[in-house]
Design an enzyme around this catalytic site. Structure first.
Site, PDB file in Angstrom:
ATOM      1  N   GLY A  46       0.784  -1.243   0.001  1.00  0.00           N
ATOM      2  CA  GLY A  46      -0.065  -0.037  -0.032  1.00  0.00           C
ATOM      3  C   GLY A  46       0.724   1.293   0.242  1.00  0.00           C
ATOM      4  N   GLU A  47       0.903   2.257   0.864  1.00  0.00           N
ATOM      5  CA  GLU A  47       1.463   3.359   1.085  1.00  0.00           C
ATOM      6  C   GLU A  47       1.969   3.274   2.401  1.00  0.00           C
ATOM      7  OE1 GLU A  47       2.184   4.678  -1.947  1.00  0.00           O
ATOM      8  OE2 GLU A  47       3.734   5.946  -0.833  1.00  0.00           O
ATOM      9  N   SER A  48       3.285   3.276   2.506  1.00  0.00           N
ATOM     10  CA  SER A  48       4.010   3.261   4.068  1.00  0.00           C
ATOM     11  C   SER A  48       3.469   4.521   4.742  1.00  0.00           C
ATOM     12  CB  SER A  48       5.326   2.751   3.912  1.00  0.00           C
ATOM     13  OG  SER A  48       6.161   3.772   3.293  1.00  0.00           O
ATOM     14  N   CYS A  78       6.136  -5.349   0.161  1.00  0.00           N
ATOM     15  CA  CYS A  78       6.277  -4.119  -0.409  1.00  0.00           C
ATOM     16  C   CYS A  78       6.201  -3.124   0.563  1.00  0.00           C
ATOM     17  CB  CYS A  78       5.204  -3.970  -1.674  1.00  0.00           C
ATOM     18  SG  CYS A  78       5.576  -2.530  -2.657  1.00  0.00           S
ATOM     19  N   ARG A 105      12.566   3.195  -0.441  1.00  0.00           N
ATOM     20  CA  ARG A 105      11.420   3.461  -0.975  1.00  0.00           C
ATOM     21  C   ARG A 105      11.541   3.789  -2.568  1.00  0.00           C
ATOM     22  NH1 ARG A 105       7.606   7.342   2.418  1.00  0.00           N
ATOM     23  NH2 ARG A 105       6.271   6.503   0.963  1.00  0.00           N
ATOM     24  N   ILE A 134       5.460  -3.051  -7.685  1.00  0.00           N
ATOM     25  CA  ILE A 134       4.636  -1.969  -7.875  1.00  0.00           C
ATOM     26  C   ILE A 134       5.241  -0.579  -6.966  1.00  0.00           C
ATOM     27  CG2 ILE A 134       2.408  -0.803  -7.698  1.00  0.00           C
ATOM     28  CD1 ILE A 134       1.228  -3.737  -7.715  1.00  0.00           C
ATOM     29  N   ARG A 135       5.918   0.332  -7.517  1.00  0.00           N
ATOM     30  CA  ARG A 135       6.604   1.381  -6.915  1.00  0.00           C
ATOM     31  C   ARG A 135       7.372   0.650  -5.592  1.00  0.00           C
ATOM     32  NH1 ARG A 135       5.306   6.314  -6.317  1.00  0.00           N
ATOM     33  NH2 ARG A 135       4.097   5.952  -4.528  1.00  0.00           N
ATOM     34  N   HIS A 171       4.616  -8.293  -4.610  1.00  0.00           N
ATOM     35  CA  HIS A 171       3.376  -8.660  -4.294  1.00  0.00           C
ATOM     36  C   HIS A 171       3.274 -10.158  -4.735  1.00  0.00           C
ATOM     37  CE1 HIS A 171       1.821  -4.825  -3.092  1.00  0.00           C
ATOM     38  NE2 HIS A 171       2.708  -4.354  -4.021  1.00  0.00           N
ATOM     39  N   GLU A 173       0.785 -12.075  -3.834  1.00  0.00           N
ATOM     40  CA  GLU A 173      -0.639 -12.216  -3.696  1.00  0.00           C
ATOM     41  C   GLU A 173      -1.568 -11.586  -4.718  1.00  0.00           C
ATOM     42  OE1 GLU A 173       1.041  -9.673  -2.130  1.00  0.00           O
ATOM     43  OE2 GLU A 173      -0.209  -7.878  -2.321  1.00  0.00           O
TER      44      GLU A 173
HETATM   45  N1  GLN Z   1       5.712   2.966  -2.832  1.00  0.00           N
HETATM   46  C1  GLN Z   1       5.178   2.550  -1.724  1.00  0.00           C
HETATM   47  C2  GLN Z   1       5.526   3.283  -0.396  1.00  0.00           C
HETATM   48  O1  GLN Z   1       6.890   3.555  -0.489  1.00  0.00           O
HETATM   49  C3  GLN Z   1       5.115   1.054  -1.608  1.00  0.00           C
HETATM   50  C4  GLN Z   1       4.147   0.417  -2.822  1.00  0.00           C
HETATM   51  C5  GLN Z   1       3.540  -0.921  -2.546  1.00  0.00           C
HETATM   52  O2  GLN Z   1       3.487  -1.272  -1.349  1.00  0.00           O
HETATM   53  N2  GLN Z   1       3.021  -1.422  -3.893  1.00  0.00           N
HETATM   54  O3  GLN Z   1       5.363   2.970   0.903  1.00  0.00           O
END
Ligand code: GLN
Length: 212
Positions: A46-48, A78, A105, A134-135, A171, A173
């Site tokens: 997700g987004e940390s 991630c 990150r 993903i990112r 990921h 999952e």
């Molecule tokens: N870019 C997100 C972060 O820095 C991590 C991306 C992800 O969990 N797919 O938190």
């Protein structure tokens, strides 16, 4: 056996479905009391920064640290990898300082912010893992007690384990890959019931044997 998924934000449903598909009962963890009765915990992608804020707001930091220190297996994928690192490049405060690594990150930059590849992860057998990034973060420093589980062809580290804590940049999952969850389920069974867990390995639906 029950395994929790931190369900504040991010790719929660996909982990819940993966656990269900291997015969493990998933528990959505939103409050400290949700940790009771589970034998492992998954911290999703997700987004940390969002996860950091929600963990503080729901007073989950100390209870999750205590759960991890008790030896229960923790899997961070991630953003989940970022939140278990002891050090985040650039100086952000760690969230759950459990894993002696430094993570960077968004390490792949804008041009390659998402990609899919196959990786060898010897702990899961000879068949490569389908990995979706993903990112994604990368591990730029690996501390002495940390085992490297997978690298990209350019040798950058994307999966590690330190005792009961596993962290991966990608990921599984989202790729229909269940072996990492099976590994966590095996560790969770051993944590819950040390002798029976080992004896049961190979017979439980989630055991790695067949999947490898
Ligand atoms: N870019 C997100 C972060 O820095 C991590 C991306 C992800 O969990 N797919 O938190």
């Amino acid at each position: 056996m029950k395994i929790g998924v931190l369900a504040l934000h991010g790719a929660v449903i996909e982990h819940i479905q993966t656990l269900r598909s291997i015969g493990v009962e998933p528990v959505a963890v939103r409050l400290p009391e949700d940790l009771e009765g589970i034998s492992g915990l998954i911290l999703p992608g997700g987004e940390s920064t969002t996860m950091r804020k929600l963990v503080a707001r729901w007073n989950l930091r100390e209870p999750i640290m205590a759960f991890a220190r008790s030896g229960a297996p923790i899997l961070g994928t991630c953003a989940g990898m970022i939140v278990v690192a002891k050090e985040i490049a650039g100086g952000e405060e760690p969230v759950f300082p459990l894993l002696d690594v430094t993570v960077e990150r968004n390490a792949f930059g804008r041009q390659l912010d998402s990609f899919e590849t196959e990786l060898l992860m010897p702990i899961l057998g000879d068949r490569p893992v389908r990995a979706i990034f993903i990112r994604a973060p990368i591990i730029e420093r690996v501390g002495p007690g940390v085992e490297v589980l997978a690298r990209l062809p350019d040798q950058r580290v994307v999966a590690v384990r330190q005792r009961n804590v596993i962290a991966i940049s990608f990921h599984p999952e989202l790729a229909g890959e269940t072996r990492i969850h099976r590994l966590v389920a095996t560790m969770a069974a051993e944590f819950a019931e040390p002798r029976e867990g080992i004896a049961a390995a190979g017979t439980e639906p989630w055991s790695l044997g067949e999947a490898m």
